[in-house]
Design a protein around this motif. Sequence first.
Motif, mmCIF file in Angstrom:
data_model
loop_
_atom_site.group_PDB
_atom_site.id
_atom_site.type_symbol
_atom_site.label_atom_id
_atom_site.label_comp_id
_atom_site.label_asym_id
_atom_site.label_seq_id
_atom_site.Cartn_x
_atom_site.Cartn_y
_atom_site.Cartn_z
ATOM 1 N N ARG A 176 0.850 -1.196 0.000
ATOM 2 C CA ARG A 176 0.000 0.000 0.000
ATOM 3 C C ARG A 176 0.880 1.239 0.000
ATOM 4 N N LEU A 177 0.587 2.161 -0.911
ATOM 5 C CA LEU A 177 1.319 3.414 -0.943
ATOM 6 C C LEU A 177 0.784 4.345 0.140
ATOM 7 N N GLY A 178 1.704 5.059 0.796
ATOM 8 C CA GLY A 178 1.309 5.996 1.828
ATOM 9 C C GLY A 178 1.039 7.380 1.266
ATOM 10 N N ARG A 179 0.609 8.276 2.153
ATOM 11 C CA ARG A 179 0.244 9.620 1.720
ATOM 12 C C ARG A 179 1.441 10.405 1.188
ATOM 13 N N PHE A 180 2.636 10.143 1.715
ATOM 14 C CA PHE A 180 3.802 10.868 1.213
ATOM 15 C C PHE A 180 4.096 10.502 -0.243
ATOM 16 N N GLU A 181 3.901 9.241 -0.599
ATOM 17 C CA GLU A 181 4.094 8.856 -2.004
ATOM 18 C C GLU A 181 3.002 9.438 -2.887
ATOM 19 N N LEU A 182 1.770 9.455 -2.385
ATOM 20 C CA LEU A 182 0.666 9.995 -3.167
ATOM 21 C C LEU A 182 0.802 11.501 -3.375
ATOM 22 N N ALA A 183 1.491 12.171 -2.447
ATOM 23 C CA ALA A 183 1.638 13.627 -2.535
ATOM 24 C C ALA A 183 2.893 14.046 -3.281
ATOM 25 N N TYR A 184 3.596 13.122 -3.897
ATOM 26 C CA TYR A 184 4.898 13.417 -4.504
ATOM 27 C C TYR A 184 4.821 14.654 -5.427
ATOM 28 N N GLY A 185 5.719 15.586 -5.190
ATOM 29 C CA GLY A 185 5.764 16.803 -5.981
ATOM 30 C C GLY A 185 4.852 17.898 -5.486
ATOM 31 N N GLY A 186 3.894 17.542 -4.626
ATOM 32 C CA GLY A 186 2.907 18.497 -4.143
ATOM 33 C C GLY A 186 3.105 18.844 -2.680
ATOM 34 N N THR A 187 1.995 18.918 -1.963
ATOM 35 C CA THR A 187 1.988 19.349 -0.566
ATOM 36 C C THR A 187 1.253 18.326 0.276
ATOM 37 N N ILE A 188 1.790 18.016 1.451
ATOM 38 C CA ILE A 188 1.074 17.185 2.408
ATOM 39 C C ILE A 188 0.736 18.043 3.612
ATOM 40 N N PHE A 189 -0.507 17.953 4.039
ATOM 41 C CA PHE A 189 -0.983 18.721 5.190
ATOM 42 C C PHE A 189 -1.237 17.767 6.347
ATOM 43 N N LEU A 190 -0.484 17.932 7.423
ATOM 44 C CA LEU A 190 -0.600 17.076 8.599
ATOM 45 C C LEU A 190 -1.386 17.812 9.671
ATOM 46 N N ASP A 191 -2.683 17.573 9.699
ATOM 47 C CA ASP A 191 -3.531 18.230 10.684
ATOM 48 C C ASP A 191 -3.414 17.511 12.020
ATOM 49 N N GLU A 192 -3.496 18.253 13.103
ATOM 50 C CA GLU A 192 -3.344 17.720 14.462
ATOM 51 C C GLU A 192 -2.037 16.940 14.602
ATOM 52 N N VAL A 193 -0.958 17.541 14.131
ATOM 53 C CA VAL A 193 0.351 16.874 14.143
ATOM 54 C C VAL A 193 0.808 16.571 15.562
ATOM 55 N N GLY A 194 0.301 17.292 16.541
ATOM 56 C CA GLY A 194 0.677 17.051 17.929
ATOM 57 C C GLY A 194 0.207 15.721 18.464
ATOM 58 N N GLU A 195 -0.674 15.027 17.726
ATOM 59 C CA GLU A 195 -1.187 13.724 18.167
ATOM 60 C C GLU A 195 -0.340 12.559 17.675
ATOM 61 N N LEU A 196 0.695 12.822 16.884
ATOM 62 C CA LEU A 196 1.522 11.724 16.376
ATOM 63 C C LEU A 196 2.255 11.017 17.511
ATOM 64 N N PRO A 197 2.288 9.684 17.496
ATOM 65 C CA PRO A 197 3.098 8.958 18.488
ATOM 66 C C PRO A 197 4.579 9.204 18.248
ATOM 67 N N LEU A 198 5.379 9.022 19.284
ATOM 68 C CA LEU A 198 6.799 9.359 19.207
ATOM 69 C C LEU A 198 7.527 8.607 18.101
ATOM 70 N N GLU A 199 7.203 7.327 17.910
ATOM 71 C CA GLU A 199 7.921 6.561 16.889
ATOM 72 C C GLU A 199 7.627 7.100 15.479
ATOM 73 N N THR A 200 6.413 7.599 15.266
ATOM 74 C CA THR A 200 6.081 8.191 13.972
ATOM 75 C C THR A 200 6.722 9.567 13.830
ATOM 76 N N GLN A 201 6.868 10.277 14.931
ATOM 77 C CA GLN A 201 7.571 11.556 14.899
ATOM 78 C C GLN A 201 9.006 11.385 14.404
#
Length: 288
Positions: A122-147
């Motif tokens: 499965r392709l993730g959002r970063f691959e789908l957004a290639y060349g464009g912009t990714i908007f990470l809403d509520e970024v403060g909720e990310l777990p530490l390992e994903t940070q």
Amino acid sequence: MASVAIFIADPKQSEERLKHETVALRGEIDRASMFEEIVGTSAALQRVLSLVSKVAPTDASVLITGETGTGKELVARAIHRQSRRSSLPFVSVNCAATPRDLIASELFGHEKGSFTGAVQRRLGRFELAYGGTIFLDEVGELPLETQIALLRVLQEHEFERVGGTRSIQTNVRVIAATNRNLQAAINAGTFRSDLFYRLNVFPIEIPPLRERRADIPVLVDYFLDRCARNVGKNIRGIDKKSLDLLQSYPWPGNIRELQNVIERSVIMCETENFSVDETWLSQQPVNR
């Protein structure tokens, strides 16, 4: 301040005057809406739009802060539309709405068999957004390992899919948003300071609606017109008491709350004279 068509108990008010007031306000909305759905002309909002215009042509990471309901995603989209990436994807991810054990897969994708239920790559959002912009809403909720993985993207412009061993290069502009106090989260050990500094290259704080009361009449008319058309009603104006109520209320839910109140009031409205039931507002009005 914008003015909406106001019904005062005066049966002699002419149809022609009402028409002119409506046409004049529509023109004001057109000018105020140069950033599409970002509606308003207040000094507080104009400061935000000035920052948007400055940062949009760059590739700098942007951190948008503000209370819930202030329109952070609208500002992110405005940045993307004015950037050189505007013809490429804008991909939005709500970090709080995705389960913590799936957010890494959502952002970076996964390989087949990497975890139970991963029956195919499965392709993730970063691959789908290639060349464009990714908007990470509520970024403060990310777990530490994903940070940590996000920090690698910002520093090295690469990532690995969950369960993968190959580094994937990325070319994506990152815009993040939060209504949390990230400095407090850093002090509590739930948000990485190095990630904060990578995201906070260009900060934009969105003012709450109570700090841009001059925009309330034009916002009311904007939502009133849109909601009335959606439900097929012909609403010609708003009574003065309701307008005063809307302008004096502190709007803890900001523009989202205002939109909801207008939509509910339109549904309940049985005349051409729009009014608002003050019991629908969750707090007592405050003095302006």
